[in-house]
Design an enzyme around this catalytic site. Structure first.
Site, PDB file in Angstrom:
ATOM      1  N   LYS A  53       0.849  -1.205   0.000  1.00 24.71           N
ATOM      2  CA  LYS A  53       0.000   0.000   0.000  1.00 24.71           C
ATOM      3  C   LYS A  53       0.881   1.251   0.000  1.00 24.71           C
ATOM      4  CE  LYS A  53      -3.627  -2.487   2.450  1.00 24.71           C
ATOM      5  NZ  LYS A  53      -4.214  -2.881   3.728  1.00 24.71           N
ATOM      6  N   GLN A  97      -5.826  -1.998   9.714  1.00 23.63           N
ATOM      7  CA  GLN A  97      -5.316  -3.238   9.111  1.00 23.63           C
ATOM      8  C   GLN A  97      -5.837  -4.448   9.901  1.00 23.63           C
ATOM      9  OE1 GLN A  97      -3.234  -3.342   6.273  1.00 23.63           O
ATOM     10  NE2 GLN A  97      -3.660  -5.530   6.362  1.00 23.63           N
ATOM     11  N   ASP A 120     -11.419   1.814   2.910  1.00 20.94           N
ATOM     12  CA  ASP A 120     -11.647   0.369   2.744  1.00 20.94           C
ATOM     13  C   ASP A 120     -13.075   0.106   2.264  1.00 20.94           C
ATOM     14  OD1 ASP A 120      -9.453  -1.296   3.169  1.00 20.94           O
ATOM     15  OD2 ASP A 120      -9.564  -1.071   5.348  1.00 20.94           O
TER      16      ASP A 120
END
Ligand SMILES: NC(=O)c1ccc[n+]([C@@H]2O[C@H](COP(=O)([O-])OP(=O)(O)OC[C@H]3O[C@@H](n4cnc5c(N)ncnc54)[C@H](OP(=O)(O)O)[C@@H]3O)[C@@H](O)[C@H]2O)c1
Length: 288
Positions: A53, A97, A120
């Site tokens: 990322k 995460q 997300d």
């Protein structure tokens, strides 16, 4: 028949060009898109996903920061950290995460990040768009489903009117993907571990998408060569130390018409979709 390989590389290159331009336009207005990943503990798998990322963020000119928290953090302290990031105007997108520590796993994780920074695409307000029938890929939608649709689009595979079997019903992949495909007018079967006679469904499928997390589960017996099935492999498993999908690609390559590789398929599509969400979120925030 030898299956066409639906590689992510040319799709990512195309999307990346557009994102670089959008990022530059934001910077000219004094806004540098900025992502913050919240990591709890030291899982090596999470570290590796985060590196991908960070790399992609930096390649398009956005800022990346890691908020690395101890495994021992309790839920009050954790919620305070997320509140601070939610309120920080210099951060445009936040990711928690997964997985988090056992102490935190019962928190309502999808709804902790404010919807405008939820890159997300897990917040109820963002997933509501899927329930409402939207097909707008510029919305903050979950990244793996969005990446899969962009991969299909690039290779001119239109789900409309097709029989699609999605195997795996997680909140991050299978469920939102099934909804998005239905919005795109596919006829969707959402299969799972209790599905009986899975082959009866996959033999009728034009597109099979596997997200079960079992290395080489799908062999040639799951496919009917006459249907010229397209196979999308979401699985990321370790087999003899190698990253391996759910599909045994060597075994199925002459009974399906196309398949996405692992590595080099859905994984990079997911990462680029996340960066796309970051840029879209920053653009929307700049409009107030
Ligand atoms: N490439 C990427 O960017 C990306 C992104 C996310 C996930 N992944 C990978 O995708 C895989 C799935 O992850 P996930 O988080 O979506 O799923 P998950 O939460 O691990 O759930 C797995 C799903 O697969 C179903 N399942 C398990 N074994 C099955 C079987 N033998 N037959 C039919 N269905 C079966 C389960 O059914 P039940 O519901 O009945 O238990 C469940 O719905 C993992 O390998 C993960 O690493 C990759």
């Amino acid at each position: 028949m030898t299956a066409k390989i639906l590689s992510a590389a040319p799709v990512v290159a195309q999307i990346k060009k557009d994102l670089i331009l959008r990022c530059e336009a934001l910077k000219k207005r004094g806004l540098t898109p900025s992502m913050c990943v919240v990591l709890v503990g030291d899982s090596p798998a999470s570290m590796s996903y985060i590196r991908n990322k960070k790399k992609m963020c930096e390649e398009i000119g956005a800022k990346f920061q890691l908020r690395h928290l101890s495994e021992k953090i309790d839920s009050t302290e954790f919620l305070n950290e997320i509140d601070k990031l939610n309120a920080d105007p210099s951060i445009n997108g936040i990711i928690i995460q997964l997985p988090v520590s056992d102490k935190l796993k019962n928190l309502p994780l999808p709804n902790l990040v404010v919807p405008e920074k939820d890159i997300d695409g897990f917040h109820g307000i963002n997933t509501q768009n899927l329930y409402s029938g939207s097909t707008d890929l510029s919305l903050l939608l979950p990244c793996t489903p969005k990446g899969i649709i962009n991969l299909l689009k690039f290779y001119h595979i239109d789900p409309q009117g097709k029989n699609v079997v999605v195997v795996g019903r997680s909140l991050i992949v299978g469920k939102p993907l099934a909804m998005l495909l239905s919005n795109l007018n596919a006829t969707v079967v959402l299969a799972h571990s209790k599905t009986k006679q899975l082959r009866d469904f996959t033999h009728q499928a034009d597109i099979v998408i596997s997200a079960i997390g079992q290395a080489h589960f799908f062999d040639r017996s799951y496919f009917n060569p006459e249907r010229k099935t397209v196979v999308i492999d979401v699985g990321m498993n370790s087999l003899e130390g190698k990253l391996t999908g759910d599909v045994n690609q060597d075994d199925v390559k002459d009974v399906v018409s196309a398949m996405s590789p692992v590595p080099g398929g859905v994984g990079p599509m997911t990462v680029i979709s996340l960066i796309e969400n970051l840029i879209s979120a920053t653009e929307k925030q700049s409009k107030g």
